[in-house]
Write a protein that holds these residues in place. Structure first.
Motif, PDB file in Angstrom:
ATOM      1  N   PRO A  73      44.021  92.562  58.044  1.00 16.19           N
ATOM      2  CA  PRO A  73      42.691  91.972  58.171  1.00 16.19           C
ATOM      3  C   PRO A  73      42.554  90.720  57.320  1.00 16.19           C
ATOM      4  CG  PRO A  73      42.646  93.909  56.763  1.00 16.19           C
ATOM      5  CD  PRO A  73      44.017  93.847  57.357  1.00 16.19           C
ATOM      6  N   ALA A  74      41.367  90.140  57.342  1.00 15.71           N
ATOM      7  CA  ALA A  74      41.117  88.911  56.581  1.00 15.71           C
ATOM      8  C   ALA A  74      41.522  89.105  55.132  1.00 15.71           C
ATOM      9  CB  ALA A  74      39.642  88.548  56.670  1.00 15.71           C
ATOM     10  N   PRO A  75      42.130  88.082  54.508  1.00  9.82           N
ATOM     11  CA  PRO A  75      42.651  88.244  53.147  1.00  9.82           C
ATOM     12  C   PRO A  75      41.544  88.520  52.146  1.00  9.82           C
ATOM     13  CG  PRO A  75      42.653  85.943  53.798  1.00  9.82           C
ATOM     14  CD  PRO A  75      42.312  86.724  55.021  1.00  9.82           C
ATOM     15  N   ALA A 311      43.997  78.072  57.449  1.00 14.33           N
ATOM     16  CA  ALA A 311      42.768  78.832  57.217  1.00 14.33           C
ATOM     17  C   ALA A 311      42.977  79.865  56.116  1.00 14.33           C
ATOM     18  CB  ALA A 311      42.312  79.505  58.512  1.00 14.33           C
ATOM     19  N   GLU A 312      44.159  80.473  56.070  1.00 19.36           N
ATOM     20  CA  GLU A 312      44.393  81.478  55.037  1.00 19.36           C
ATOM     21  C   GLU A 312      44.511  80.841  53.653  1.00 19.36           C
ATOM     22  OE1 GLU A 312      47.165  85.349  54.029  1.00 19.36           O
ATOM     23  OE2 GLU A 312      47.021  84.580  56.068  1.00 19.36           O
ATOM     24  N   ILE A 313      45.115  79.665  53.587  1.00 21.05           N
ATOM     25  CA  ILE A 313      45.169  78.966  52.296  1.00 21.05           C
ATOM     26  C   ILE A 313      43.761  78.671  51.804  1.00 21.05           C
ATOM     27  CG2 ILE A 313      45.843  76.790  51.188  1.00 21.05           C
ATOM     28  CD1 ILE A 313      48.310  76.827  53.118  1.00 21.05           C
ATOM     29  N   GLY A 314      42.905  78.198  52.705  1.00 25.75           N
ATOM     30  CA  GLY A 314      41.536  77.916  52.318  1.00 25.75           C
ATOM     31  C   GLY A 314      40.770  79.143  51.896  1.00 25.75           C
ATOM     32  N   ALA A 315      41.078  80.304  52.505  1.00 29.68           N
ATOM     33  CA  ALA A 315      40.388  81.545  52.148  1.00 29.68           C
ATOM     34  C   ALA A 315      40.862  82.081  50.802  1.00 29.68           C
ATOM     35  CB  ALA A 315      40.609  82.587  53.244  1.00 29.68           C
ATOM     36  N   GLN A 348      42.253  68.605  61.660  1.00 26.47           N
ATOM     37  CA  GLN A 348      41.811  69.988  61.828  1.00 26.47           C
ATOM     38  C   GLN A 348      42.293  70.857  60.676  1.00 26.47           C
ATOM     39  OE1 GLN A 348      39.679  71.236  64.247  1.00 26.47           O
ATOM     40  NE2 GLN A 348      39.707  72.963  62.814  1.00 26.47           N
ATOM     41  N   ALA A 349      43.510  70.609  60.197  1.00 30.03           N
ATOM     42  CA  ALA A 349      44.020  71.359  59.047  1.00 30.03           C
ATOM     43  C   ALA A 349      43.152  71.132  57.817  1.00 30.03           C
ATOM     44  CB  ALA A 349      45.464  70.971  58.760  1.00 30.03           C
ATOM     45  N   CYS A 350      42.682  69.895  57.638  1.00 31.38           N
ATOM     46  CA  CYS A 350      41.784  69.606  56.519  1.00 31.38           C
ATOM     47  C   CYS A 350      40.509  70.430  56.630  1.00 31.38           C
ATOM     48  CB  CYS A 350      41.460  68.117  56.496  1.00 31.38           C
ATOM     49  SG  CYS A 350      40.312  67.623  55.196  1.00 31.38           S
ATOM     50  N   LEU A 351      39.970  70.539  57.843  1.00 27.68           N
ATOM     51  CA  LEU A 351      38.775  71.360  58.046  1.00 27.68           C
ATOM     52  C   LEU A 351      39.088  72.831  57.783  1.00 27.68           C
ATOM     53  CD1 LEU A 351      37.388  69.738  61.340  1.00 27.68           C
ATOM     54  CD2 LEU A 351      36.817  69.174  58.976  1.00 27.68           C
ATOM     55  N   ASP A 352      40.262  73.280  58.228  1.00 25.60           N
ATOM     56  CA  ASP A 352      40.630  74.697  58.072  1.00 25.60           C
ATOM     57  C   ASP A 352      40.742  75.093  56.602  1.00 25.60           C
ATOM     58  OD1 ASP A 352      40.731  74.782  60.813  1.00 25.60           O
ATOM     59  OD2 ASP A 352      42.913  74.955  60.950  1.00 25.60           O
ATOM     60  N   VAL A 353      41.325  74.234  55.786  1.00 22.32           N
ATOM     61  CA  VAL A 353      41.485  74.588  54.365  1.00 22.32           C
ATOM     62  C   VAL A 353      40.196  74.355  53.581  1.00 22.32           C
ATOM     63  CG1 VAL A 353      43.966  74.117  54.378  1.00 22.32           C
ATOM     64  CG2 VAL A 353      42.391  72.328  53.624  1.00 22.32           C
TER      65      VAL A 353
END
Length: 408
Positions: A73-75, A311-315, A348-353
Motif C-alpha cells: 500500500p501507500a508508503p 510519486a513515492e520519492i515525494g511521499a 510531470q516528474a517535478c509535479l509528482d515529487v
C-alpha cells in the motif's frame, strides 16, 4: 555522522524501523533470465538453484544487507532505521541488481547496430547549426553561507550544490570527451580552479557520462564519495578512503558548518547500469535527495526514465524545494523512453515529487541522441507553461548559471 575533517566518522541511515529498503518493483521475467553462455549455464545443474536461493535470502533480509519487499500500500511516513550499516563499511551485495529494473534493458548490440545503420544516434546535420545558440553564461559562484542553498550548473548532470556550508558535486564530469561519445559542444560551466574545497561527491550510476575517472582523479583521496550499492570497489581501487555505498532508501549524514547535519538520501530511479561488457546491472542506480540543517531539500534525479518512483520519492521525502531533472537524450523514444525522460515527462516528474522549483539538466553538453540541440529547452518551457505554475519556478539555467534558493 561524517566529519568534514580528517578525523570525521559517519553514520548511515535506512528508511524504516526494521531496516527494510522500501518497496522495490520485481519483474520475474528479468530476474530469472540467465544471460551466460549455454556451456556455463549448464556446467553445474545446481547452480541456478543456488543462485535463486541466494537472491531469495537477500530479499528476506540476510544479515548485513538491505531488504527488498514486494510492492504494498501507500508508503508510510519516512522513518529512520533502528540499526544502520556504518558509513564507509565494505558491504556485501548481490551479484546483480537486474531485479530492480522497471523495464527491459535497452536493446543492446542489436539496438546499437540499428542506431548506426539508420543514422539516428545524433542530431541531423542541419540541426547542428543550433549548437552555437546553446545557452552558456559562466559566472562566479554565488556567496553561500551555512544557511544558503545554491546550485550552479557545470553542464550535463554535473552540479555544484552549496548546502549547509558544504560544497557537493553531483556526477562530476569535467572532461572534454568521454568514452564512446563526441566531445562536449559547450565548455564546462565552472573552471576546476574556481571550485571551493569539495566536501562530498554523489554519483547516480556508473555510465561514463556520469562516472568520469579523470575528473575524480582531480579530487583529494579523502573526499567523501557517496555511491550506489556495488560501486564501492571501483572507487577504492582508485585509492579513495571515504567511500560509502548505499541501497535505495538508505541515507548518510555530514555535519554542516554551523551545527546540524546535511543528509544524503539515495532514492530509486528508472534506469540501469553498465560500464564494461561483463558488468550489466552489477551496481545499482538512483538519485539523491540532499536535506540541509533547516530542512530545505534538493533532489538530484541522476539519469532516469519516467515512472512511479517519482510519486513515492515525494511521499517519503516531502517538501522538496528544488528538483534537478534530466530533459535530454530521448530520441528515438521507442528505444530511450524507459531510461531517459523527455521534457514533458520531466515536468510531470517535478509535479509528482512535489518540488517547488525545477532546474533542467542532461542536455546542451554531450549530443547523446537524435533530437535537435535546442529542442529540449523549447519543449520544457512549453510544458511548464501548460502547468500554469509561475515562470520563475522553472530555473532553465545556461551552462555555468547559478541560482540561490529563496527562503519561503
Amino acid at each position: 555522522m561524517v566529519g568534514s575533517g580528517p578525523q570525521g566518522t559517519a553514520e548511515s541511515q535506512g528508511s524504516s524501523d526494521d531496516g527494510t529498503a522500501g518497496a522495490l518493483p520485481h519483474r520475474n521475467r528479468y530476474r530469472h533470465r540467465d544471460r551466460r553462455p549455454y556451456r556455463l549455464r549448464n556446467r553445474n545443474p545446481n547452480r541456478r538453484r543456488h543462485r535463486d536461493r541466494d537472491r531469495s535470502r537477500h530479499r528476506r533480509g540476510a544479515p548485513g544487507t538491505a531488504t527488498a519487499t514486494a510492492p504494498g500500500p501507500a508508503p508510510a511516513p519516512y522513518r529512520t532505521a533502528a540499526r544502520a550499516p556504518p558509513a564507509g563499511e565494505t558491504r556485501t551485495w548481490p551479484r546483480s541488481f537486474a531485479d530492480r529494473l522497471t523495464a527491459p534493458l535497452p536493446a543492446g548490440v542489436a539496438g546499437l547496430a540499428r542506431l548506426a545503420r539508420e543514422g539516428v544516434s545524433r542530431p541531423p546535420a542541419e540541426a547542428l547549426a543550433e549548437v552555437s545558440e546553446l545557452p552558456v553564461a559562466p559566472g562566479p559562484l554565488p556567496e553561500a553561507g551555512p544557511g544558503t542553498v545554491a546550485v550552479t550548473w557545470a553542464g550535463h548532470a554535473s552540479w555544484v550544490v552549496r548546502i549547509g556550508g558544504l560544497t557537493v558535486l553531483t556526477d562530476p564530469v569535467w572532461s572534454r570527451r568521454i568514452l564512446g561519445t563526441p566531445s562536449r559542444v559547450t565548455p564546462v560551466g565552472v573552471p576546476w580552479k574556481d571550485l571551493p574545497p569539495v566536501d562530498a561527491v554523489v554519483i547516480s550510476h556508473n555510465h561514463y557520462d556520469h562516472l568520469d575517472g579523470p575528473t575524480l582523479r582531480r579530487l583529494p583521496r579523502d573526499t567523501h564519495l557517496f555511491v550506489p550499492a556495488g560501486l564501492g570497489a571501483w572507487c577504492r581501487r582508485r585509492r579513495f578512503t571515504r567511500v560509502t555505498e548505499l541501497d535505495w532508501w538508505e541515507a548518510v549524514e555530514l555535519p554542516a558548518r554551523d551545527g546540524g547535519t546535511v543528509r544524503f538520501d539515495f532514492v530509486p530511479a528508472h534506469h540501469w547500469s553498465k560500464r564494461t561488457l561483463t558488468d550489466t546491472c552489477r551496481s545499482l542506480w538512483g538519485g539523491w535527495v540532499l536535506t540541509g540543517p533547516a530542512g530545505r531539500r534538493v533532489y538530484f534525479a541522476g539519469d532516469t526514465g519516467y515512472g512511479h518512483w517519482f510519486a513515492e520519492i515525494g511521499a517519503r521525502l516531502p517538501g522538496i524545494d528544488l528538483a534537478l531533472l534530466p530533459i535530454g537524450a530521448y530520441d528515438p523514444s521507442d528505444m530511450l523512453r524507459d531510461v531517459h525522460t523527455d521534457p514533458e515527462e520531466a515536468v510531470q516528474a517535478c509535479l509528482d515529487v512535489g518540488a517547488r522549483h525545477m532546474a533542467p539538466m542532461h542536455w546542451a553538453t554531450f549530443l547523446l541522441s537524435a533530437e535537435p540541440p535546442l529542442e529540449p529547452l523549447t519543449r520544457v518551457r512549453a510544458a511548464w507553461r501548460r502547468t500554469g505554475r509561475p515562470r520563475g519556478q522553472l530555473w532553465d539555467l545556461p551552462v555555468g548559471g547559478s541560482r540561490v534558493l529563496p527562503e519561503e
